[in-house]
Each structure stands twice: as structure tokens, then as C-alpha cells.
Scaffold this active site. Structure first.
Site, PDB file in Angstrom:
ATOM      1  N   ILE A   1       0.868  -1.213   0.148  1.00  0.00           N
ATOM      2  CA  ILE A   1      -0.084  -0.163  -0.040  1.00  0.00           C
ATOM      3  C   ILE A   1       0.897   1.318  -0.024  1.00  0.00           C
ATOM      4  O   ILE A   1       2.092   1.133   0.433  1.00  0.00           O
ATOM      5  CB  ILE A   1      -0.790  -0.081   1.097  1.00  0.00           C
ATOM      6  N   ASP A   2       0.582   2.218  -0.615  1.00  0.00           N
ATOM      7  CA  ASP A   2       1.310   3.659  -0.820  1.00  0.00           C
ATOM      8  C   ASP A   2       1.780   4.046   0.629  1.00  0.00           C
ATOM      9  O   ASP A   2       0.987   3.666   1.760  1.00  0.00           O
ATOM     10  CB  ASP A   2       0.521   4.627  -1.487  1.00  0.00           C
ATOM     11  N   LYS A   3       2.756   4.803   0.556  1.00  0.00           N
ATOM     12  CA  LYS A   3       3.369   5.326   1.788  1.00  0.00           C
ATOM     13  C   LYS A   3       2.530   6.132   2.579  1.00  0.00           C
ATOM     14  O   LYS A   3       2.572   5.769   3.854  1.00  0.00           O
ATOM     15  CB  LYS A   3       4.855   6.267   1.525  1.00  0.00           C
TER      16      LYS A   3
END
Length: 324
Positions: A139-141
Site C-alpha cells: 500500500i502507498d507510503k
């Protein structure tokens, strides 16, 4: 260099007719980069209908039986670091982590330390023997929430196969700009943006991407959504919602120019101005346990910043509706 054997197999249908071999394989086995797959082909690790093919330009006719037997580099030289992890579940086969905002999942250019991989290697050193330290999906930062990590090769192979076969349940909470009337499904292909290299976009030649969404709560100029992923493309929810003209609150890449609502309290305006990440949280993860086969689900409550945002949106709605 530490390596690990990997075996993959897939029988394609007629839809791959005319595609290059490397393109078809990178689309099917999206856990591996196209450059890695090209290297496997060139090194003779790929068989098509039992015959070794070493040209990436080999054209698919349809219904090929593909086998890949290759060596992959595992966790590499990344260093263990004592970084706190919110572990939701752990047994001998897997870990489920509730990731905070700001934590990069995997080391990359400019992020060799301080990542989830560094934390995982400190918590569980044997993950150094697994591809990507056992991480199955990212999942994105700045997105928060649940992701699964395999602890054994057998569990890794099983979970990757489940992910490829769309057997995972992945549900997200999001807050989007503008009021959405009802839920629905968006089935639009996603690929690299034609001019912005750091962004993705809905493009005709992208990979198929399917997102289901439903309305949880409406506000004066925003909507709380639940979204389920049928596929898992890079930035999928963010791109799809922006495509529908309902971009996520705080999204630095896809929200566009922020339009201040006409009916807004000072405290909500301050909250929105200070919300500097996409309002997106992976709240539910479900899968079949790689050893028992039992279906298990985990949930993670909304992080404080999203809970506070929803509270302010409710108060703002109630304030103006009371005046009418």
C-alpha cells in the site's frame, strides 16, 4: 547474492493473441517487474508449451502453457531496524500488519532504510530468505491499514497465487471531494501516465482494473466511501476516483486544484488545509490461510486523522443544516 528458486505456471486464453511474450507474462505475473521477466526469458528460464523460448519478442498465439523456473534475489543486503510494527496477527505462516501513514513498505531509490522491510527483518530475521522479505502486496507510503506478509516459501507461493486469482478481500475507507449520489463499479484500465512519470492514469492500453464502491455517509461537499478492490493496480483507488471526478481528500498527485466549499466552518477548513495525505485506509483484509485453508478476515479501525476529519465533516454538515 542470496537467491531463491521460484516456479510459476499459467495457461493463457485467446486474449493474448498477438502480444509479446514478455508483455503477457508481466501482466499475468504482476508481482514481478517486466525487466525481471525479460531477464528470465533471455536466460532460458521460460518454457512455452514445453519449449524454451529466449526471445522477448515471441508473439503469443493464444492458449499457451507457460512454465517459469528461475532464481530470484531475496531480501538482499537490507539491514534490520528496530522500528515499531502494529502486528494485528501472527502465526508460523504469516503476519498481518496495520501500517501507519508515512512508512514506506519496500526499500527503493532514496529509501534504503526506515522501511517496513527493515522493521520486518528485525522482528523476524528469517524473512531475509523470502522474496521481498515476504511482503505479498503493497500500500502507498501515505495510505494506512492492513497488509499481509508470508513467513515461509510455501505460504508465499500460496498467498501470491491467491492474490493473482483475486481471492483476497481488500476493503478500504476513503473520504472524497464532492457528494457522490450512489455506489457502483468502475472497470477502467490503469497504466503509467503518458507525460507524468510519477503518476498513473486510466489509459486504453493499461492493465484491467476493477474497483467497487458504496456510499457510507454524505456531507455537504464530501463523501465517505467503502471500496473493494477486485484487482490491485498501482494507485488504483486514487486513480479511479480521480477519473470519476471524486478525488480523495488530501491526495497530492490526483486531487487537482482544491476548491474551497462555500459552506464550511473555520475549523473544518483548517482540518482540510492540514490534511496532507490521501484520506485512504485499508480497513479490511480477508484471505484463505495458506496452511489450513480457512478463510480469515482482519479489520483495522480508522486512524485518528481520518476519524477527526469525519467528525469535523459531520459537525460542519449539522451546523449549516441547522441554520436552514
Amino acid at each position: 547474492m542470496t537467491t531463491q528458486s521460484i516456479a510459476l505456471r499459467h495457461i493463457f486464453d485467446e486474449k493474448v493473441y498477438g502480444k509479446r511474450l514478455d508483455a503477457a507474462l508481466s501482466q499475468q505475473f504482476s508481482d514481478y517487474s517486466r525487466s525481471r521477466i525479460q531477464e528470465w526469458i533471455q536466460n532460458g528460464f521460460v518454457k512455452v508449451n514445453g519449449e524454451v523460448i529466449t526471445s522477448n519478442k515471441y508473439k503469443m498465439a493464444g492458449f499457451e502453457d507457460i512454465e517459469i523456473n528461475a532464481e530470484i534475489e531475496v531480501a538482499g543486503e537490507w539491514k534490520p531496524e528496530a522500528i515499531d510494527l502494529d502486528i494485528v496477527y501472527e502465526d508460523d505462516a504469516l503476519l498481518v500488519i496495520n501500517k501507519p501513514a508515512g512508512l514506506v513498505v519496500h526499500p527503493g531509490a532514496g529509501n534504503q532504510d526506515g522501511t517496513m522491510v527493515n522493521a520486518l527483518l528485525h522482528h523476524c530475521p528469517e524473512l531475509a530468505n523470502l522474496p521481498r522479505a515476504g511482503i505479498i502486496h503493497r500500500i502507498d507510503k501515505e495510505t494506512t491499514g492492513l497488509l499481509v506478509v508470508a513467513k515461509t516459501i510455501a505460504a508465499h507461493t500460496n498467498l501470491v497465487e491467491q492474490l493473482q486469482n483475486r481471492a483476497f478481500t481488500r476493503e478500504y475507507d476513503a473520504v472524497v471531494n464532492r457528494v457522490m449520489v450512489s455506489g457502483g463499479t468502475i472497470d477502467k484500465p490503469i497504466g503509467r501516465h503518458p507525460t507524468k512519470r510519477t503518476s498513473m492514469a486510466v489509459v486504453p492500453d493499461g492493465k484491467r482494473a476493477i474497483t467497487h464502491y458504496r456510499v457510507v455517509e454524505k456531507f455537504l461537499d464530501h463523501t465517505h466511501l467503502k471500496l473493494r478492490l477486485e484487482t490491485g493496480r498501482t494507485h488504483q483507488i486514487r486513480v479511479h476516483m480521480a477519473y470519476l471526478k471524486f478525488p480523495l481528500v488530501g491526495d497530492p498527485l490526483y486531487s487537482g486544484r482544491y476548491r474551497v466549499p462555500t459552506r464550511i466552518t473555520p475549523i473544518l477548513r483548517e482540518t482540510l488545509d492540514s490534511f496532507k495525505r490521501q484520506a485512504l485506509h485499508a480497513s479490511l483484509l480477508g484471505l484463505n490461510h495458506p496452511e489450513s485453508g480457512e478463510y480469515i478476515e482482519w479489520r483495522a479501525p480508522l486512524p485518528q486523522d481520518m476519524s477527526s476529519l469525519l467528525e469535523q465533516l459531520r459537525e460542519n454538515r449539522d451546523t449549516f443544516e441547522a441554520e436552514e
